[in-house]
Design an enzyme around this catalytic site. Sequence first.
Site, PDB file in Angstrom:
ATOM      1  N   CYS A 118       0.838  -1.198   0.000  1.00 32.01           N
ATOM      2  CA  CYS A 118       0.000   0.000   0.000  1.00 32.01           C
ATOM      3  C   CYS A 118       0.873   1.248   0.000  1.00 32.01           C
ATOM      4  O   CYS A 118       1.670   1.456   0.928  1.00 32.01           O
ATOM      5  CB  CYS A 118      -0.907   0.002   1.230  1.00 32.01           C
ATOM      6  SG  CYS A 118      -1.950   1.471   1.335  1.00 32.01           S
ATOM      7  N   PRO A 119       0.745   2.116  -0.998  1.00 28.00           N
ATOM      8  CA  PRO A 119       1.564   3.339  -1.030  1.00 28.00           C
ATOM      9  C   PRO A 119       1.198   4.328   0.066  1.00 28.00           C
ATOM     10  O   PRO A 119       2.024   5.147   0.465  1.00 28.00           O
ATOM     11  CB  PRO A 119       1.273   3.913  -2.419  1.00 28.00           C
ATOM     12  CG  PRO A 119      -0.062   3.362  -2.789  1.00 28.00           C
ATOM     13  CD  PRO A 119      -0.125   2.000  -2.180  1.00 28.00           C
TER      14      PRO A 119
END
Length: 395
Positions: A118-119
């Site tokens: 997940c960025p």
Amino acid sequence: MCFGVFKRLCHLGPLTALGIIKFVTGMTMYCSGMWWPSSTTGGFVNTMFFMAWSGLTFYNLLSAMFHGPGYLSLNWTPENPDDCKYLQKCAICHGYKAPRSHHCRKCGRCVQKKDHHCPWINNCVGWGNHAHFTYFLFYATLGCIHASIVLACAMYRALYRNYYLVNHIRNVPIVNLGLMGLGLTVLALGFALGVVVAVGMLLVIQVRVILSNQTAVEDWILEKANSRRKARNQEPFVYPYDLGWRKNVAQVVSLNGQPIGDGIHWPVRDGCTQYSLTIEQLKQKEEKQLRACHYQIIKPFSGYWFPIVFGLKVCYGFPCTDEPRLKLDIGDVIRVTRWRKHWLFGEKLQPDLTEEQQVVFRQRGWFPRPCGVLVDTEDEFSMPDRSRSTMKKNK
């Protein structure tokens, strides 16, 4: 200067997420103070609930980021050496991949029960932080729904402020927003509604993952398993970790958000073993190697995500994945293992490198179909001691 654990925070994703949280919270509290002052009982309750959503969102975001998903130790091997035959080996971590563990190229480690990278938390979502990540999505959605209501009502009152004053209507709160205040309120409302839609969709996906006890990676493995067995008229693959929705939820959800178990050994349904899924993965990998074919590059590719030079169909038909694009030159040879209508996925052959160097400097990714042509004979490209110039000459 960032160092230690704070390097993870100093990234565009977490900084953007924290910025949105602070901005929406600040504007909501500013508007709420005029629309429903906390000096009243209802206003006080409204403020406390909203601050609870905001605080819990902030806490769980940082917890998911810094607790991490749990990484498999380097050079990991199972307790029983005989079980190694049921597991894949990670050439980068120099160990075996435990059940439900997968290597993340962005983290550079094998992640326990990896779901996705997940960025927004600049980390993977996995066994160690799955609960905190889900709580973050839940409280962010709930808080932004609350914020949207407050901001929309405050903006409505501000726009009709003169009407209330002219008509001497005194039983409604007077919200005074200047031009800049109105603009910031509109912006905060846009952010809040965007979070409700985008993060709400992610929350629905994570709820599905928890209820089925099936990560995004395992969902893809299961899809390939059923497709493979259907082609052979075999029974569908039995997913070993689906214990029923109540037990599945208990595998993730806890009051303190702490992970359950050790991230290596997992309860499985009757008739399955710890290695039911890993054995299926080995079979899929073996078949993938047999299906692989070689393409020789006839048009260079820059590695851009939207290569307009190859036409609009290639641009809007790109693979929906965060996997890299492969920069190519004329004459390169790619071992292709996945196919799409307009794109191919493969690994660049580097015959001049040793086996160990090929692992370190491995180049894999997607490239447009028009870049290459299928090579009938693959033996000439599989010899590690043969240079490309010799291959072309022999061909």
